[in-house]
Design a protein around this motif. Structure first.
Motif, short mmCIF file in Angstrom:
data_model
loop_
_atom_site.label_atom_id
_atom_site.label_comp_id
_atom_site.label_asym_id
_atom_site.label_seq_id
_atom_site.Cartn_x
_atom_site.Cartn_y
_atom_site.Cartn_z
N SER A 62 0.80 -1.22 0.00
CA SER A 62 0.00 0.00 0.00
C SER A 62 0.83 1.27 0.00
CB SER A 62 -0.96 0.01 1.20
OG SER A 62 -0.24 0.03 2.42
N THR A 63 2.12 1.18 0.41
CA THR A 63 2.96 2.38 0.46
C THR A 63 4.33 2.21 -0.18
OG1 THR A 63 3.93 1.79 2.60
CG2 THR A 63 1.88 3.10 2.63
N GLY A 64 4.80 0.99 -0.32
CA GLY A 64 6.16 0.75 -0.78
C GLY A 64 7.19 0.74 0.33
N GLU A 65 6.80 1.07 1.57
CA GLU A 65 7.73 1.00 2.69
C GLU A 65 8.26 -0.43 2.82
OE1 GLU A 65 7.88 1.65 7.57
OE2 GLU A 65 6.00 2.00 6.47
N ARG A 66 9.55 -0.57 3.09
CA ARG A 66 10.18 -1.87 3.18
C ARG A 66 10.48 -2.24 4.63
NH1 ARG A 66 12.29 -3.95 -1.44
NH2 ARG A 66 14.20 -4.74 -0.46
N ILE A 67 10.20 -3.48 4.99
CA ILE A 67 10.50 -3.98 6.32
C ILE A 67 11.19 -5.34 6.20
CG2 ILE A 67 8.59 -2.75 7.42
CD1 ILE A 67 7.03 -5.39 7.48
N PRO A 68 11.98 -5.73 7.21
CA PRO A 68 12.63 -7.04 7.17
C PRO A 68 11.62 -8.17 7.22
CG PRO A 68 13.70 -5.58 8.75
CD PRO A 68 12.41 -4.92 8.37
N ALA A 69 11.96 -9.26 6.53
CA ALA A 69 11.03 -10.38 6.41
C ALA A 69 10.94 -11.24 7.67
CB ALA A 69 11.43 -11.26 5.22
N ILE A 70 11.89 -11.10 8.59
CA ILE A 70 11.84 -11.84 9.85
C ILE A 70 11.48 -10.86 10.97
CG2 ILE A 70 13.08 -13.27 11.51
CD1 ILE A 70 12.75 -14.63 8.82
N GLY A 71 10.34 -11.11 11.58
CA GLY A 71 9.90 -10.30 12.70
C GLY A 71 9.86 -11.12 13.97
N VAL A 72 9.09 -10.63 14.94
CA VAL A 72 8.99 -11.27 16.25
C VAL A 72 7.53 -11.33 16.67
CG1 VAL A 72 9.36 -10.84 18.73
CG2 VAL A 72 11.29 -10.73 17.16
N GLY A 73 7.11 -12.49 17.15
CA GLY A 73 5.83 -12.62 17.83
C GLY A 73 6.04 -12.67 19.33
N THR A 74 5.00 -12.40 20.10
CA THR A 74 5.19 -12.29 21.55
C THR A 74 4.29 -13.22 22.36
OG1 THR A 74 3.57 -10.48 21.68
CG2 THR A 74 5.89 -9.88 21.33
N SER A 75 3.42 -13.97 21.71
CA SER A 75 2.54 -14.86 22.46
C SER A 75 3.37 -15.92 23.18
CB SER A 75 1.55 -15.54 21.50
OG SER A 75 0.73 -16.45 22.19
N GLY A 76 3.16 -16.05 24.47
CA GLY A 76 3.88 -17.05 25.26
C GLY A 76 5.25 -16.56 25.70
#
Length: 319
Positions: free
Chosen positions: A55-69
């Motif tokens: 929607s914007t072209g902004e780039r982010i790294p493909a590996i993120g973090v989840g926090t459940s648990g």
């Protein structure tokens, strides 16, 4: 054995110092693997894969973090102390996306404390969720989320598991218009919800969707991913490890023979590379409370994506 349980930290991670450069978090020496496993005897170079938000072209790294648990811990506990090192590895290794929810116990409070203590907020692409059944509770929940996350806005606000869409989605839109979030999205974690999610994607065209995807739950590749590409919607993958159950299934198995060709030397890296290899996928969000596993997860985003044949091979392993 190249498994999650056997993953060994190196000198760069020892002693909780963890003063890592972006490459040090993602490219490290490891000992020779057992027979049948891929072997890497020197630190490999590479950069974390980046993906554009349609929607914007902004780039982010493909590996993120989840926090459940993993992030549902007491602020004065040894587990919280370990998370300080986890987020240091994550951000210094080039990561930005952290996904949390007011439904994950005190995880958003823990995230807020970690970001504030480490001075990481400006680096963080922070995502959270709305999950309540009436307007008053939605508004109270959002105010509390901001307080616990120690921020006045987030990068991504999602309606959790399509809950109360009649009120939650218009509220999310209003918060976006007010500048309290840059992006809005929808989430679910089960294949049974794919048809309903697809309907909302067509009707509302969110910036993001978040959905489950793994070798044992590959349905999104045939349903959600093509639609997301068609509509220009970013995709976050959850449950890439099937809540950890995949590791038990490969505990005594060797990696595929081609793993070394794509710079993969652990099952965690393989599962994460599988998750981000479809072109529609923007990021995957594995959760961990251990710094050495966080480093291993980041390595899942370094190296060539799996070919269609390799992805099919991974699926066959768990058929």
């Amino acid at each position: 054995m190249t498994s999650r349980r056997d993953f060994l930290t190196t000198a760069s991670l020892a002693g909780a110092g963890l003063a890592l450069s972006p490459l040090a978090a993602c490219a490290r020496e490891r000992p020779p693997a057992a027979s049948g496993k891929t072997t890497s005897t020197s630190a490999r170079a590479g950069t974390l894969a980046m993906r554009a938000i349609p929607s914007t072209g902004e780039r982010i790294p493909a590996i993120g973090v989840g926090t459940s648990g993993s992030y549902e811990v007491a602020l004065d506990s040894p587990a919280f102390a370990a998370l300080r090192d986890v987020v240091k590895v994550f951000f210094e290794g080039g990561g930005t996306l952290i996904d949390t929810s007011p439904n994950y116990g005190n995880a958003d409070e823990v995230v807020g404390a970690l970001l504030a203590e480490g001075g990481w907020r400006e680096r963080c692409f922070l995502a959270t969720k709305l999950a309540a059944d009436d307007q008053e509770t939605l508004e109270r929940q959002w105010a509390e989320s901001k307080r616990r996350l120690r921020t006045g806005k987030v990068e991504l606000l999602q309606v959790h598991n399509l809950r109360n869409m009649a009120q939650a989605w218009p509220y999310a839109r209003r918060l976006k218009d007010a500048g309290e979030t840059r992006y809005i999205g929808l989430t679910h974690f089960q294949a049974r919800a794919h048809a309903e999610l697809a309907r909302w994607m067509r009707e509302e065209k969110p910036d993001f969707v978040q959905i489950n995807y793994s070798p044992v739950a590959p349905e999104a590749a045939d349903t959600i991913f093509p639609l997301a590409q068609e509509l220009g919607i970013a995709v976050i993958v959850n449950r890439a490890f099937d809540d950890g159950r995949l590791f038990a299934r490969v505990a005594d198995k060797s990696l595929p023979g081609w793993a070394g060709e794509v710079q993969i030397d652990s099952w965690a890296q393989l599962f994460l590379r599988f998750a981000i290899s479809p072109p529609a996928v923007t990021a995957v969000i594995p959760a961990t409370g251990k710094p050495e596993r966080q480093a291993d997860n980041l390595k899942g985003g370094i190296g060539p994506m799996l070919s269609a044949a390799q992805q099919a091979d991974v699926r066959r392993l768990f058929a």
